[in-house]
Design a protein around this motif. Sequence first.
Motif, short mmCIF file in Angstrom:
data_model
loop_
_atom_site.label_atom_id
_atom_site.label_comp_id
_atom_site.label_asym_id
_atom_site.label_seq_id
_atom_site.Cartn_x
_atom_site.Cartn_y
_atom_site.Cartn_z
N ILE A 235 -129.07 -68.55 37.59
CA ILE A 235 -130.22 -69.38 37.24
C ILE A 235 -131.43 -68.93 38.04
O ILE A 235 -131.31 -68.24 39.04
CB ILE A 235 -129.93 -70.88 37.50
CG1 ILE A 235 -129.54 -71.13 38.96
CG2 ILE A 235 -128.86 -71.39 36.55
CD1 ILE A 235 -129.39 -72.61 39.30
N ARG A 236 -132.58 -69.35 37.54
CA ARG A 236 -133.83 -68.94 38.19
C ARG A 236 -134.14 -69.89 39.33
O ARG A 236 -134.17 -71.10 39.14
CB ARG A 236 -134.93 -68.96 37.14
CG ARG A 236 -136.21 -68.40 37.64
CD ARG A 236 -137.12 -68.01 36.49
NE ARG A 236 -136.86 -66.65 36.06
CZ ARG A 236 -137.57 -66.02 35.14
NH1 ARG A 236 -138.54 -66.65 34.52
NH2 ARG A 236 -137.29 -64.79 34.82
N THR A 237 -134.37 -69.33 40.50
CA THR A 237 -134.78 -70.13 41.66
C THR A 237 -135.96 -69.41 42.32
O THR A 237 -136.44 -68.40 41.82
CB THR A 237 -133.63 -70.28 42.68
OG1 THR A 237 -133.39 -69.00 43.29
CG2 THR A 237 -132.36 -70.78 42.03
N GLU B 7 -135.69 -67.87 45.10
CA GLU B 7 -135.17 -66.73 45.88
C GLU B 7 -135.48 -65.44 45.13
O GLU B 7 -135.21 -65.33 43.94
CB GLU B 7 -133.67 -66.87 46.09
CG GLU B 7 -133.02 -65.72 46.87
CD GLU B 7 -133.67 -65.48 48.23
OE1 GLU B 7 -133.60 -66.36 49.07
OE2 GLU B 7 -134.27 -64.39 48.42
N THR C 151 -132.23 -61.72 45.31
CA THR C 151 -131.39 -61.50 44.15
C THR C 151 -132.22 -61.79 42.90
O THR C 151 -133.14 -62.59 42.94
CB THR C 151 -130.17 -62.46 44.17
OG1 THR C 151 -130.63 -63.75 44.58
CG2 THR C 151 -129.12 -61.97 45.11
N ARG C 152 -131.91 -61.15 41.80
CA ARG C 152 -132.68 -61.34 40.58
C ARG C 152 -132.58 -62.80 40.11
O ARG C 152 -133.57 -63.43 39.77
CB ARG C 152 -132.18 -60.40 39.49
CG ARG C 152 -133.12 -60.37 38.29
CD ARG C 152 -132.42 -59.81 37.06
NE ARG C 152 -132.23 -58.37 37.18
CZ ARG C 152 -131.38 -57.68 36.42
NH1 ARG C 152 -130.67 -58.31 35.48
NH2 ARG C 152 -131.25 -56.39 36.55
N ASN C 153 -131.35 -63.31 40.08
CA ASN C 153 -131.13 -64.72 39.79
C ASN C 153 -130.09 -65.23 40.78
O ASN C 153 -129.43 -64.44 41.44
CB ASN C 153 -130.63 -64.91 38.35
CG ASN C 153 -131.69 -64.58 37.31
OD1 ASN C 153 -131.51 -63.71 36.47
ND2 ASN C 153 -132.83 -65.26 37.40
N THR C 154 -129.94 -66.52 40.85
CA THR C 154 -128.98 -67.12 41.78
C THR C 154 -127.75 -67.51 40.98
O THR C 154 -127.79 -68.41 40.15
CB THR C 154 -129.62 -68.37 42.44
OG1 THR C 154 -130.76 -67.94 43.20
CG2 THR C 154 -128.63 -69.05 43.36
N LEU C 155 -126.64 -66.79 41.23
CA LEU C 155 -125.40 -67.09 40.52
C LEU C 155 -124.92 -68.47 40.96
O LEU C 155 -124.71 -68.71 42.15
CB LEU C 155 -124.36 -66.02 40.85
CG LEU C 155 -123.10 -66.03 39.98
CD1 LEU C 155 -123.43 -65.70 38.54
CD2 LEU C 155 -122.08 -65.04 40.50
#
Lengths: 338, 338, 338, 338
Positions: A240-242, A244, A247-251
């Motif tokens: 998902i988008r956060t 952070e 990382t590209r997205n946050t698993l």
Amino acid sequence: MVVIMKPGTSQEHVEKMISYIKDMGLDVMVNQGVDCTVLGLLGDTRLIDPDTMMLNVHVDRVMRIAEPFKKASSKFHPDKTIVKVGDAEIGKENTFTVIAGPCSVETEEQIIQVANGVKASGAKILRGGAYKPRTSPYSFQGLELQGLELLNEAKEASGLPIVTEIMSPNLVETFEEKVDIIQVGARNMQNFDLLKELGKCTKPILLKRGLSSTIEEWLMSAEYILAGGNPNVILCERGIRTFETYTRNTLDLSAIPAVKRLSHLPVVVDPSHSAGMSWMVEPLSLAAMAVGADGVIIEVHNCPEKALCDGAQSLNLPQFESLMQKMKNVGAGLGLEV
Amino acid sequence: MVVIMKPGTSQEHVEKMISYIKDMGLDVMVNQGVDCTVLGLLGDTRLIDPDTMMLNVHVDRVMRIAEPFKKASSKFHPDKTIVKVGDAEIGKENTFTVIAGPCSVETEEQIIQVANGVKASGAKILRGGAYKPRTSPYSFQGLELQGLELLNEAKEASGLPIVTEIMSPNLVETFEEKVDIIQVGARNMQNFDLLKELGKCTKPILLKRGLSSTIEEWLMSAEYILAGGNPNVILCERGIRTFETYTRNTLDLSAIPAVKRLSHLPVVVDPSHSAGMSWMVEPLSLAAMAVGADGVIIEVHNCPEKALCDGAQSLNLPQFESLMQKMKNVGAGLGLEV
Amino acid sequence: MVVIMKPGTSQEHVEKMISYIKDMGLDVMVNQGVDCTVLGLLGDTRLIDPDTMMLNVHVDRVMRIAEPFKKASSKFHPDKTIVKVGDAEIGKENTFTVIAGPCSVETEEQIIQVANGVKASGAKILRGGAYKPRTSPYSFQGLELQGLELLNEAKEASGLPIVTEIMSPNLVETFEEKVDIIQVGARNMQNFDLLKELGKCTKPILLKRGLSSTIEEWLMSAEYILAGGNPNVILCERGIRTFETYTRNTLDLSAIPAVKRLSHLPVVVDPSHSAGMSWMVEPLSLAAMAVGADGVIIEVHNCPEKALCDGAQSLNLPQFESLMQKMKNVGAGLGLEV
Amino acid sequence: MVVIMKPGTSQEHVEKMISYIKDMGLDVMVNQGVDCTVLGLLGDTRLIDPDTMMLNVHVDRVMRIAEPFKKASSKFHPDKTIVKVGDAEIGKENTFTVIAGPCSVETEEQIIQVANGVKASGAKILRGGAYKPRTSPYSFQGLELQGLELLNEAKEASGLPIVTEIMSPNLVETFEEKVDIIQVGARNMQNFDLLKELGKCTKPILLKRGLSSTIEEWLMSAEYILAGGNPNVILCERGIRTFETYTRNTLDLSAIPAVKRLSHLPVVVDPSHSAGMSWMVEPLSLAAMAVGADGVIIEVHNCPEKALCDGAQSLNLPQFESLMQKMKNVGAGLGLEV
């Protein structure tokens, strides 16, 4: 469902709301609180839209108690759904299914080499993109129909069933014919017209979670497919988008036990796209096993002689073989067959 | 574009990367740093996909300097785009356009009454949903084709052009014929097949920002439509998803000056959907004016005799009339014609 | 560090910027691009604040290439830090440390019973809150000093070293004397005055990640402590705030391999607070092992006879014993000693 | 407060829960639903911690109906709080207060020049940082005590009262003596020990919203100060953290009408820090007025002869003068005195 009336609402307006709810075939329990009146709705509130309740100006808030999904819910369907494709039984207890293959189908040689390679290491299903959702209109959009043909050649060569992404309702018939599992990408998770068409399909659907979708919305999108008549949905967490940016997205691995509790549908994890870095695929795949996922979908590339290979997020075949070995070791400790 | 090689990359691999870049028709400036080598790419890097660069294992990071969009960029198209529809000129300097109407088209009486009402108060365009994207398959999905017909009746009665949402590429031809501005909803902002079809269309497109889309992704979706040949795109900010739960979404008003600087396209604000509460529509509409938006799109409902009206997020006609008056007052201080 | 000048900056202003950078003792490589000039800064840019660069009106963007932390970085300190406390060696290869105990210290009986219980199952360190950060001024704020005393009684009874949270720089001396590991909570991760005091301390610091902190900011807070002279920092991932509401916070397990690559500091995971639901503690603990964490910190409660126990997010002693057994099984597959 | 028992909870456990609630001095209404039992708690539930309720294993969810804050709530304190400092009356109807000054106090000349400059344009209060919260331990941490002295010189020279940030409970006494409004920064919004000390203070507190704090948490932090006995809290919205990277933070302007409805406390907006770009300060300041804020706090810098000035997010004095003029024009349309 609980309806909270605004503080100071007159008895007359509370009565009106109660009779409005009763007209929908529900019973109402009235709690006269200090600040406000709270109405408890009794009956099947699953089909009631809270926003419709909010249309009344005297309503302060509406809170769901039961989840809004039914066919996707483990309460109404306690037996786990198992999706059988080729040798794979996704969702079967104590079983962990590995799906692997390249990001995009590029050439006949590439896809056949990868297919045979991942099969030798123990993958049960081949992935590969033919129609590619691209942020830029100027980026390569995939080999499209030709890509589907190449995937079928690789299927024939390796014996592995294939999964690939669909992007338009116009292509459902083609995919139904040429593909074993139809993937819905994160950007199309709420493309409701596409979901409706896939509900009429006989092939299983791999439904990726949208970049900013809640678990409830994700299960509601599964509900669209199930409500259309197709019982075979595999959920796929892909980050998902956060805020952070490392990382590209946050698993969101905690989504896995949540979904397993709320629903009977199998759920797999995509560790390649979420992190966007190949060296993270191994720890995230092992964590996906440990957290209770039914499988993983991993990007694997070939290309021994090209200068540009290994992909930012792809493993090469020896790396994939090594990961499979580690997954078997960890699987043993978890009682899983990989 | 700047390519940063990993620390410790051998001279040989740096050279390979340089020749790879030169093969794409670009020049390269080499910065031999203390920790690592940084390559500066000179030429039109707009069409180059950073992810392709990342495929090389020796590349640590790729950073864009130029934005990835071109036709949507104010650098390449310094004149502001003005979209003319009916009496409205959206994007014209010192002009603020008000679009208003109900969430869903329900009945002939309703839509005509609202159309005449909002016109009398000064709205220039009528909005109304015929095809409704709904999270639940069990919710009302709109009057669909019949809704389009009712909108056209309201258009005839009031003289206002109409805007309504499209959800499927299969309907582009129908919308092209029956609708003045075609709306793409937040959930379809990256439905690339739909965007491609709309690029071939002659009608203006109102493109809502996705719930978790960045400004850059939003402009890239506009680029899809522009690249297809349709120059008339109106952007619409409608709130982004955050952790805040008091408001339904967080209206990102700082996106307005950002977009006005990056692009020549007009941008309007939807204050009704983002907040989800009718009493917030007024302050957010005035703030949208003050921050530099080219207009607003507001939900307005009629229904004097029904018990359930006023909608959680809709204004009634007198509230809308009062808001129009306030917008004229504030517009005067800003030099805007409302 | 790369400094991108605005398009159209005159040669004179570029020269000024270059001499300004050289005055800081750095070398500059100049890339004359098509759109703009890019300056590559050579030398130790770690101590330079990008915001200071941005003060020049001709600067468009400043991008870091090296990370801003030094003492926390694995580049400058390749050997892993191992924090030894009691029998625990946190951060030692192939070792997984379990910290366990109640959310709050309540009574002598409670804390001693839990301490002995978790020790019997294999925990190496006892946790327990004495000073509690509470969102509401009306909530129980902990037993404070008395809580520290009770923790020390439990330490004596069980032999386990203790970790507990500090909230004010005024208490550093007291904690230094009475506590084995001093915990900094998520809300105080950027309480810089507190961090500075802890930098002068001889006890190890367990530094939780802030609710919306990036990995870089987290490591910068560790840098504050390290720069003050205290080399023993243990990082603790405890979930970040996202739009997902099913779980209290989203446990960011991909942060673990990221931190292990960027830094030499040990990192543990708190699966109890992030999810906020006791049944999620087991899968998330196993996932933390699999993803490469150096340990976990788990809430465990006793209270056999009280009606209210087991806590929303706490395990009871038999549940903890069962989890320890599973961790040992999975640890075997990962080559870890639990 | 509504307590939802888990589906299938036995009558015995429901009864136990009811008697537990009654022991807290509350009444209970019982709703026997189809799926589960819902308990409505009647009485002052404001001081009850929902997490305590969740400790019972048979409780599924606890939902607040009343907000958890009392002294900060407009329900319990319907009259608006007006904070009077110097000539400013922050929170007074139809009044908009401008606070301005440099990010950091640097020199006597600088702070006096800015103080006189912003006063001449109409600012009512001077801001300036003496103690600076910095992400990096290596960044300039402010002039500290000397900065406070320089602010007092500027106060004497200009007649403007001063606001500056506090970072440690150890400094409350010093600030009480030397500062007119004490600012709590975003990173310390939940530094509860600091808030408790400030509750005992006689000076007004400007409380910035945390980067990822909800509106409710922000008001709970105000409640800490109010509960301590200090009635003068000014709230300050300064942007929240989202996935958008174009702006440094996302200014949440819809929080302003939300807070004005929930609370009697005045609320101002910081448009300089949220966007991080000076050209955004003007549109965001005007939007803050239009959305209903009680004022703005703006960064203004001097430095005519230095090469490096104008700061990424600071206005210079002529830009500030021009903004003040525009605010007066827009204020006229809104009936505000600036």
